[in-house]
Each structure stands twice: as structure tokens, then as C-alpha cells.
Enzyme design. Sequence first.
Site, PDB file in Angstrom:
ATOM      1  CG  HIS A 140      49.006  39.445  34.104  1.00 39.58           C
ATOM      2  ND1 HIS A 140      49.548  40.707  34.080  1.00 39.58           N
ATOM      3  CD2 HIS A 140      47.685  39.605  33.800  1.00 39.58           C
ATOM      4  CE1 HIS A 140      48.606  41.582  33.774  1.00 39.58           C
ATOM      5  NE2 HIS A 140      47.465  40.944  33.613  1.00 39.58           N
ATOM      6  CG  HIS A 174      45.931  41.907  28.884  1.00 41.90           C
ATOM      7  ND1 HIS A 174      47.179  41.455  29.269  1.00 41.90           N
ATOM      8  CD2 HIS A 174      45.316  42.329  30.004  1.00 41.90           C
ATOM      9  CE1 HIS A 174      47.298  41.617  30.577  1.00 41.90           C
ATOM     10  NE2 HIS A 174      46.179  42.144  31.045  1.00 41.90           N
ATOM     11  CG  ASP A 185      43.396  40.359  32.769  1.00 39.83           C
ATOM     12  OD1 ASP A 185      44.567  40.103  33.112  1.00 39.83           O
ATOM     13  OD2 ASP A 185      43.014  41.503  32.443  1.00 39.83           O
ATOM     14  CG  HIS A 187      40.094  41.486  37.162  1.00 37.32           C
ATOM     15  ND1 HIS A 187      40.793  40.388  36.700  1.00 37.32           N
ATOM     16  CD2 HIS A 187      40.824  42.558  36.786  1.00 37.32           C
ATOM     17  CE1 HIS A 187      41.888  40.784  36.092  1.00 37.32           C
ATOM     18  NE2 HIS A 187      41.934  42.104  36.123  1.00 37.32           N
TER      19      HIS A 187
HETATM   20 ZN   LIG Z   1      45.684  41.860  33.056  1.00 42.13          ZN
END
Ligand SMILES: [Zn+2]
Length: 272
Positions: free
Chosen positions: A75, A228, A232, A255
Site C-alpha cells: 500500500h 483495493h 495492490d 500478489h
Molecule cells: Zn492490500
Amino acid sequence: MNELTQTIQLSGVSLHAGVETQVRLFPAAAGEGRYFVRVDLPDAPQIPARIDAVVSTTLSTELGQGEARVRTVEHLLATLAALGVSDARIEINGPELPLLDGSAVQWVEAIAAWDKTQPAPVAPLAQPITVHAGDAFVAAFPASRTRFTYGIDFELPAIGNQWHSWELDSQSFATEIAPARTFALAHQIEYLRAQGLIKGGSLENALVCGSEGWINPPLRFANEPARHKLLDLVGDLSLLGTIPVAHYLAYKASHHLHVQLAQKIRESQTPD
Ligand SMILES: [Zn+2]
């Protein structure tokens, strides 16, 4: 300008380790890049915010250099990249960044007063680059401007199938992307806790979704979870230093896939 007046300090509980950590941000010289300093460890080791320093992508992105680690960097790094801060020294006194309210709003406010440097130009992407795992994917396509498009699809009806598309811009980052908070699924929380994860997670720093709907509404945007995930993605791609001009398209990604795409882009930039 006096650098001390630009020093920024934020502290709070970290999501996974559940410990209180403090972050101090300092401008760095042009070309130094973005890097963390573990000021609580002997000799204060530095950890570069670069793709080759990624050591783990389980639920957050973790960087390491030698024995030193720093986790949940995405973030803050997304904010620095989106606001055009190419060089920053990020001092931290523990292994994980504070989650704050689960969004990047406080990072944006903290950095707003800084002088921004124009990122060094990077050659635009020449060829499409994709990575996938089953039908989840992240792709980058040649484009004249940088855009991110993110789709997610959950069985929980309150989330369902949702998308967001945003063109890289520091003004709209603050209002359209940074406020989107971390989210979690109620039925996974006990499992994750048993794995030693999300010890610092709470209804104050994450949106929690159950089968009957959101447990702690209201949402800041109808598609806050997709936004969100986009945040990321920007944070993970920032590990390239400067994000190449391209349209980045992700669907049901993680991720792990974000970082895989960044690695593939890095390989495409490196002549062998
Ligand atoms: Zn996040």
C-alpha cells in the site's frame, strides 16, 4: 527545502504479525530508488523495494535482503509510485508495515506535502506479456497511457463479480484508489489465524464479508474490493522501479501473480 521538515512518521498495528511498528519516511537522492531500512536490527540493514528482493507473496508482499525482512509493503509502495515519488528512504522498526485503516489514505496524506520527482522515462512495453494460473491472470498490453483494470469474482453475493479500471494519475489516485480498504472473508478468518496470519486484523482495518453480507459497512465504493486489488497491483508493479507505460489487466489474481508478471517484464527489459 529543509529535509527534516519533510520527515513523515506513521505508526500502527501490522496485519499479519499483529505488532505495533513505526515508519519514518525521508526523501532520498535521485537515483537511490525506494528502499526500506530495518532500524531495529543491528547495523540497520537496507532492503530495496525491487522485484529481485521479493521473498514471499502469501497474502501480502514481503521483501528481504540477507536475513532482514519487511512485509505488507504494497500500500505504501503503490502510493509512492502513483504520486511520483521515485526515491524514498523508508525506516521501519519491525518486520511489517502498519495496516492503518486498511487503505492508503494516510500514506497519501503523509506524502502530499513532498516535492515529487518525475519518474525516469521507461521504454513503453513493446509486446504483450501475460502470466496465469488456471483462469486467473495478469497481463500487460502495449498502450499509449498507463491504465490498470482489475476484475474479481467471489461466490459471496456481497462481493460477486466486480471490476474497476483506472488510468494512472496522482490526483485521482488519492480519491479513487487510495481509500479502498483491505477486505477479508469471514469464513477464512479462523483458518488464517490458525496459520499465524492476520493477527493484527480487525473490523477497524479491514472490510469483512460474510455469507449474509458485509459485517462492517458502509463501503466507501460499491466496488471497493476491486479497487483495493488494483491498489495492490500498483504496489507490486512498483517493484520494477518505474512502471512501464502499458495497460495492465488482472482477473482473480494475487500478489503471487502480480509479482510473476513484474518478473517477466523485468526479464523482457534485460538484454541477455
Ligand atoms: Zn492490500
